[in-house]
Each structure stands twice: as C-alpha cells, then as structure tokens.
Design a protein around this motif. Sequence first.
Motif, PDB file in Angstrom:
ATOM      1  N   LYS A  84      44.535  32.858  44.108  1.00 35.57           N
ATOM      2  CA  LYS A  84      43.905  34.164  44.326  1.00 35.57           C
ATOM      3  C   LYS A  84      44.876  35.107  45.023  1.00 35.57           C
ATOM      4  CE  LYS A  84      39.292  32.131  44.721  1.00 35.57           C
ATOM      5  NZ  LYS A  84      38.162  31.794  45.632  1.00 35.57           N
ATOM      6  N   ILE A  85      45.583  34.597  46.023  1.00 41.39           N
ATOM      7  CA  ILE A  85      46.565  35.410  46.746  1.00 41.39           C
ATOM      8  C   ILE A  85      47.679  35.848  45.806  1.00 41.39           C
ATOM      9  CG2 ILE A  85      48.368  35.329  48.520  1.00 41.39           C
ATOM     10  CD1 ILE A  85      46.471  33.534  50.146  1.00 41.39           C
ATOM     11  N   ASN A  86      48.165  34.938  44.971  1.00 40.96           N
ATOM     12  CA  ASN A  86      49.228  35.270  44.015  1.00 40.96           C
ATOM     13  C   ASN A  86      48.758  36.326  43.007  1.00 40.96           C
ATOM     14  OD1 ASN A  86      50.993  33.473  45.224  1.00 40.96           O
ATOM     15  ND2 ASN A  86      50.543  31.799  43.810  1.00 40.96           N
ATOM     16  N   ALA A  87      47.498  36.193  42.570  1.00 40.16           N
ATOM     17  CA  ALA A  87      46.942  37.151  41.611  1.00 40.16           C
ATOM     18  C   ALA A  87      46.854  38.549  42.239  1.00 40.16           C
ATOM     19  CB  ALA A  87      45.560  36.701  41.152  1.00 40.16           C
ATOM     20  N   ALA A  88      46.434  38.603  43.509  1.00 34.63           N
ATOM     21  CA  ALA A  88      46.342  39.882  44.216  1.00 34.63           C
ATOM     22  C   ALA A  88      47.728  40.507  44.394  1.00 34.63           C
ATOM     23  CB  ALA A  88      45.671  39.685  45.579  1.00 34.63           C
ATOM     24  N   GLN A  89      48.691  39.682  44.721  1.00 38.35           N
ATOM     25  CA  GLN A  89      50.055  40.185  44.908  1.00 38.35           C
ATOM     26  C   GLN A  89      50.650  40.696  43.599  1.00 38.35           C
ATOM     27  OE1 GLN A  89      51.781  36.692  46.810  1.00 38.35           O
ATOM     28  NE2 GLN A  89      51.733  37.708  48.809  1.00 38.35           N
ATOM     29  N   LEU A  92      49.295  44.139  43.016  1.00 45.93           N
ATOM     30  CA  LEU A  92      49.899  45.117  43.919  1.00 45.93           C
ATOM     31  C   LEU A  92      51.208  45.661  43.353  1.00 45.93           C
ATOM     32  CD1 LEU A  92      49.312  43.506  47.448  1.00 45.93           C
ATOM     33  CD2 LEU A  92      48.180  45.528  46.498  1.00 45.93           C
ATOM     34  N   THR A  93      51.939  44.816  42.643  1.00 46.52           N
ATOM     35  CA  THR A  93      53.209  45.260  42.051  1.00 46.52           C
ATOM     36  C   THR A  93      52.990  46.280  40.937  1.00 46.52           C
ATOM     37  OG1 THR A  93      53.270  43.453  40.421  1.00 46.52           O
ATOM     38  CG2 THR A  93      54.248  43.024  42.581  1.00 46.52           C
ATOM     39  N   GLN A  94      51.754  46.382  40.441  1.00 47.99           N
ATOM     40  CA  GLN A  94      51.456  47.322  39.370  1.00 47.99           C
ATOM     41  C   GLN A  94      50.935  48.666  39.898  1.00 47.99           C
ATOM     42  OE1 GLN A  94      49.258  45.499  35.998  1.00 47.99           O
ATOM     43  NE2 GLN A  94      49.561  43.515  37.004  1.00 47.99           N
ATOM     44  N   LEU A  95      50.833  48.778  41.203  1.00 51.61           N
ATOM     45  CA  LEU A  95      50.349  50.016  41.823  1.00 51.61           C
ATOM     46  C   LEU A  95      51.521  50.912  42.201  1.00 51.61           C
ATOM     47  CD1 LEU A  95      47.652  48.621  44.305  1.00 51.61           C
ATOM     48  CD2 LEU A  95      47.245  49.710  42.087  1.00 51.61           C
ATOM     49  N   PRO A  96      51.283  52.221  42.292  1.00 56.52           N
ATOM     50  CA  PRO A  96      52.323  53.131  42.801  1.00 56.52           C
ATOM     51  C   PRO A  96      52.713  52.719  44.220  1.00 56.52           C
ATOM     52  CG  PRO A  96      50.541  54.358  41.760  1.00 56.52           C
ATOM     53  CD  PRO A  96      50.067  52.945  41.863  1.00 56.52           C
ATOM     54  N   LYS A  97      53.962  52.942  44.573  1.00 58.61           N
ATOM     55  CA  LYS A  97      54.457  52.541  45.888  1.00 58.61           C
ATOM     56  C   LYS A  97      53.649  53.168  47.013  1.00 58.61           C
ATOM     57  CE  LYS A  97      58.668  52.306  48.686  1.00 58.61           C
ATOM     58  NZ  LYS A  97      60.122  52.621  48.752  1.00 58.61           N
TER      59      LYS A  97
END
Length: 230
Positions: A84-89, A92-97
């Motif tokens: 779950k933590i890996n999926a959330a991370q 996050l990489t797909q969001l604007p900085k």
Amino acid sequence: MLSVINQKGPLLEGIFRKPACINSCRNLKEKLNSGDRVNCYSKSVHVVACVLKDFLENIEGSLLSSKLYEKWLGVLNEVTEKEKINAAQRLLTQLPKANVVLLRYLFGVLYNIEQQSSSNQMTAYDLSVCIAPSILCPLNSCSLELEDNFIKKASLVQFLIENCLKIFGEDITSLLGENSKSCHNNEKAAVTEKQTVESKPVRVIVISKRAQLQNATKSPCGPSTYMSTV
C-alpha cells in the motif's frame, strides 16, 4: 496558515472539525486573495483551518489529482502495508511537484495533530473525515459522490496520515518548526532541569579534630564537590 495550525492545533480540541465564524472566514479569505499582508497568528485557529480547507477544495484538479481518483481508492486494495505504501508513493510521482510539496507540509501537520489526539480529540480517522473531501475529488466534481467511495476516500487519507513518515519521509514533522506540544515540552523540560539544579542537595561535612594541646580545635570543610500564506 499551515504554520499557525501546526503550532497551535495539536493542543486545540476539534481542530478542522469545529465550525468557525463565517464572517471571520470570509474576511480572512478576502484579505489573502487581495494580496494584503495578514498576520494569521492573530486569528482564531479554527478560522485559519476553515480557510485552509476551502483553499484545498479549490485547487484545480484536486490536490491528489482527480485524474488519479480511482487509482488512489485502489491503494487500499493492496494486500500488505508495504504494498500500500509503495502504491501511494508511485502515485505521488505522477503528481505535479508543487502538489507533492504541499502534501508533505499538510501531512506533517496532520501527523503532529494526530499524535496529540488525547488532547485535541482528533484521531487519524477524525482528521481524514474532515480533510479527505478537500484533497481528493472525482473527475466530475459536480456529480454526487457515492457513500461507499467517501468511506474508501476517508480510509485512504487515514492510512496516509498513519503512515506518512514512511510515505513522505520522517522530516515532514519538523518542516514548519516546533508545534505547540513540542514547545510546551521543551519549556517544561527547562523548568524541570532548573528545579533539579536548584533543589540538588548539598552535603556539608564537618571534621572535628581534637588537638593534642590544651585547647581543642575544629576544622570545617566546605561542600563536596529549547503563502507563502499557506
């Protein structure tokens, strides 16, 4: 605003949950939107929290991204906590900085508040119910959200709060400096240390020696020897 909430919110009962004066919220929003310098530390923390939630709700496309709405809800379908933590991370990489930066500050504040839930009555679940609608919305925000999806969304935010140190990094709790609880503990520790020093017992040893001459003499010895407005 986050700095104010981080400093005063952890010891304030019902932060993010208790309503604030509508007129006060409107006045603060108008001043912030006009670009005026505003001392948020002089405002009610409940007012500041209400305006912050309104700011989050009006971020275009949602802070966690409406385009990733279904993927975020799917995080909890993973089997283990690590997955779950890996999926959330990964999401996050797909969001604007800029979104990620704001999320780190936000969840650092939420975590600090949750850590004092015995005082403020705001557990990770309580916070998630208040914050989830403001940071994750369906792509078509005009449509009514299913109750089942709201429960999933709140559960997701609760998971993010409870695991934010692993997801965002352990430094997020100190990004905005010390909160009220930390300051209180530091002051208390300083007072305790001072009291300890002041009350430390002093041993006085007096050694008596009888002289061999006619007059006895006594010889005393001294004591042994811490947006942006958003």
